[in-house]
Design a protein around this motif. Sequence first.
Motif, PDB file in Angstrom:
ATOM      1  N   GLY A  30       0.806  -1.216   0.000  1.00 44.88           N
ATOM      2  CA  GLY A  30       0.000   0.000   0.000  1.00 44.88           C
ATOM      3  C   GLY A  30       0.837   1.262   0.000  1.00 44.88           C
ATOM      4  O   GLY A  30       0.337   2.336  -0.318  1.00 44.88           O
ATOM      5  N   ILE A  31       2.124   1.148   0.363  1.00 41.20           N
ATOM      6  CA  ILE A  31       3.017   2.313   0.355  1.00 41.20           C
ATOM      7  C   ILE A  31       3.796   2.315  -0.956  1.00 41.20           C
ATOM      8  O   ILE A  31       4.491   1.353  -1.286  1.00 41.20           O
ATOM      9  CB  ILE A  31       3.980   2.289   1.554  1.00 41.20           C
ATOM     10  CG1 ILE A  31       3.188   2.445   2.853  1.00 41.20           C
ATOM     11  CG2 ILE A  31       5.020   3.394   1.429  1.00 41.20           C
ATOM     12  CD1 ILE A  31       4.040   2.424   4.097  1.00 41.20           C
ATOM     13  N   GLU A  32       3.670   3.416  -1.702  1.00 36.89           N
ATOM     14  CA  GLU A  32       4.282   3.479  -3.027  1.00 36.89           C
ATOM     15  C   GLU A  32       5.470   4.428  -3.098  1.00 36.89           C
ATOM     16  O   GLU A  32       6.272   4.355  -4.024  1.00 36.89           O
ATOM     17  CB  GLU A  32       3.236   3.901  -4.067  1.00 36.89           C
ATOM     18  CG  GLU A  32       3.679   3.677  -5.503  1.00 36.89           C
ATOM     19  CD  GLU A  32       2.549   3.913  -6.480  1.00 36.89           C
ATOM     20  OE1 GLU A  32       2.360   5.076  -6.877  1.00 36.89           O
ATOM     21  OE2 GLU A  32       1.854   2.943  -6.827  1.00 36.89           O
ATOM     22  N   GLY A  33       5.598   5.309  -2.142  1.00 40.59           N
ATOM     23  CA  GLY A  33       6.697   6.261  -2.208  1.00 40.59           C
ATOM     24  C   GLY A  33       7.020   6.839  -0.849  1.00 40.59           C
ATOM     25  O   GLY A  33       6.267   6.702   0.109  1.00 40.59           O
ATOM     26  N   SER A  34       8.184   7.490  -0.764  1.00 38.19           N
ATOM     27  CA  SER A  34       8.632   8.085   0.489  1.00 38.19           C
ATOM     28  C   SER A  34       9.408   9.358   0.183  1.00 38.19           C
ATOM     29  O   SER A  34      10.069   9.469  -0.859  1.00 38.19           O
ATOM     30  CB  SER A  34       9.513   7.097   1.260  1.00 38.19           C
ATOM     31  OG  SER A  34      10.164   7.736   2.338  1.00 38.19           O
ATOM     32  N   SER A  35       9.326  10.317   1.096  1.00 41.92           N
ATOM     33  CA  SER A  35      10.080  11.566   0.919  1.00 41.92           C
ATOM     34  C   SER A  35      11.555  11.388   1.261  1.00 41.92           C
ATOM     35  O   SER A  35      12.377  12.251   0.961  1.00 41.92           O
ATOM     36  CB  SER A  35       9.471  12.664   1.804  1.00 41.92           C
ATOM     37  OG  SER A  35       9.598  12.325   3.182  1.00 41.92           O
ATOM     38  N   PHE A  36      11.899  10.271   1.893  1.00 49.83           N
ATOM     39  CA  PHE A  36      13.296   9.997   2.253  1.00 49.83           C
ATOM     40  C   PHE A  36      13.956   9.292   1.070  1.00 49.83           C
ATOM     41  O   PHE A  36      13.768   8.098   0.844  1.00 49.83           O
ATOM     42  CB  PHE A  36      13.355   9.118   3.504  1.00 49.83           C
ATOM     43  CG  PHE A  36      14.738   8.964   4.077  1.00 49.83           C
ATOM     44  CD1 PHE A  36      15.195   9.826   5.058  1.00 49.83           C
ATOM     45  CD2 PHE A  36      15.588   7.958   3.630  1.00 49.83           C
ATOM     46  CE1 PHE A  36      16.469   9.685   5.592  1.00 49.83           C
ATOM     47  CE2 PHE A  36      16.860   7.815   4.146  1.00 49.83           C
ATOM     48  CZ  PHE A  36      17.302   8.686   5.134  1.00 49.83           C
ATOM     49  N   THR A  37      14.720  10.044   0.293  1.00 47.65           N
ATOM     50  CA  THR A  37      15.345   9.497  -0.922  1.00 47.65           C
ATOM     51  C   THR A  37      16.850   9.320  -0.771  1.00 47.65           C
ATOM     52  O   THR A  37      17.537   9.016  -1.745  1.00 47.65           O
ATOM     53  CB  THR A  37      15.064  10.432  -2.111  1.00 47.65           C
ATOM     54  OG1 THR A  37      15.573  11.739  -1.824  1.00 47.65           O
ATOM     55  CG2 THR A  37      13.568  10.524  -2.381  1.00 47.65           C
TER      56      THR A  37
END
Length: 359
Positions: free
Chosen positions: A104-111
């Motif tokens: 359900g999680i597709e992305g993160s601000s921690f790159t």
Amino acid sequence: MSRYDKLIRDFSDIHGKNPKRLLILSFIITIILGSGISLIKIEQGDDMSQLPNDIEEIQVFMKMEDKFERYNSIVIVINSENVFSPDILKEAYLLNQELMNVYGIEGSSFTLKLDEIYLSKEELKNRIEVSDSLGYMLIRLNVIKGVDNMKVYDDVKEIISKTTLNVQPGGDIAMGRELTDIILPEMSKISTFGMIGVLLCVILTFRSIRYGIMPLICVGVGIVWMMGISGFSGISLSSELVGVVSMMAGIGIDFAIQTINRYNLERTPIIIEKIVKTMEGVVEPIVVSSIVAGFGFIAMLTGSLSILDTMGKMLFIGVFSCMGVTLIFLPSFLVVQEKIFQDTKNLIKKKMEVYNEKD
């Protein structure tokens, strides 16, 4: 005697002559309907889900939301004396990798990559969302719309509970879940205190523990019927509607109190005649009250808010469930318990007489 009065009398005679059969029938109905409770889903609806979809402004807003806001979000707040510490950044990287594996999680601000944790402070500030004091770091997780947000949040919370970092979840999804976890126990506590208060009032009214407990038993059975029928009907219960159970208890107990009070007012010693006269006196007012209240709750379906629609359906089902319990279960229960009470009383009396004769 009119046809209507004869129908009520025949129905009352069944309670007087075959109370055990009707009591068994009531138990069977309760067991069947009780199985439907497991079908009820408790959903956490957002504010938008409560608004009507046929208003132009709402439709435009939802189109804009679908186009420009593809994700819901969960915010992860990391607290440390210096979030730019390589050890903290390494742990944050490992935590982020685990979180990205949650369905359900597709992305993160921690790159940030593992080999980039030694970048300069200025470069890190451009890559990571941190507070001015460098005491807090934010990781925003993009949750796909349409998935079970509560399940995603529970998985995220389980992962962050294992990390050595000082981490707290945030965002609308987190707040919704935490509110649900607070509301349900609170409603349970309120219902418990309410039931205790009602029990004391009824016991004082009837001056009998036996007759004081009966209305609560009827309410409990009525709520089981209501929840079971709602489950079989596919009605979903949101956290905002948990109070419907307490509302239904207040309405349903009135039917039971009326019936028991009328039963106690009948002075004939013959139980069958007593229950027949009781039923003749309460059937009509209970049925009329249920129909009137039912129409009032059905009127809620004309509202445009979905929460009113669900509440109206559940209260409508609840009123007629309590009516059914009062007319099918309670009279037979009154007859059976009265016979048991009298038989026990006579048995004790005979034993006391035998004991006194021996002395």
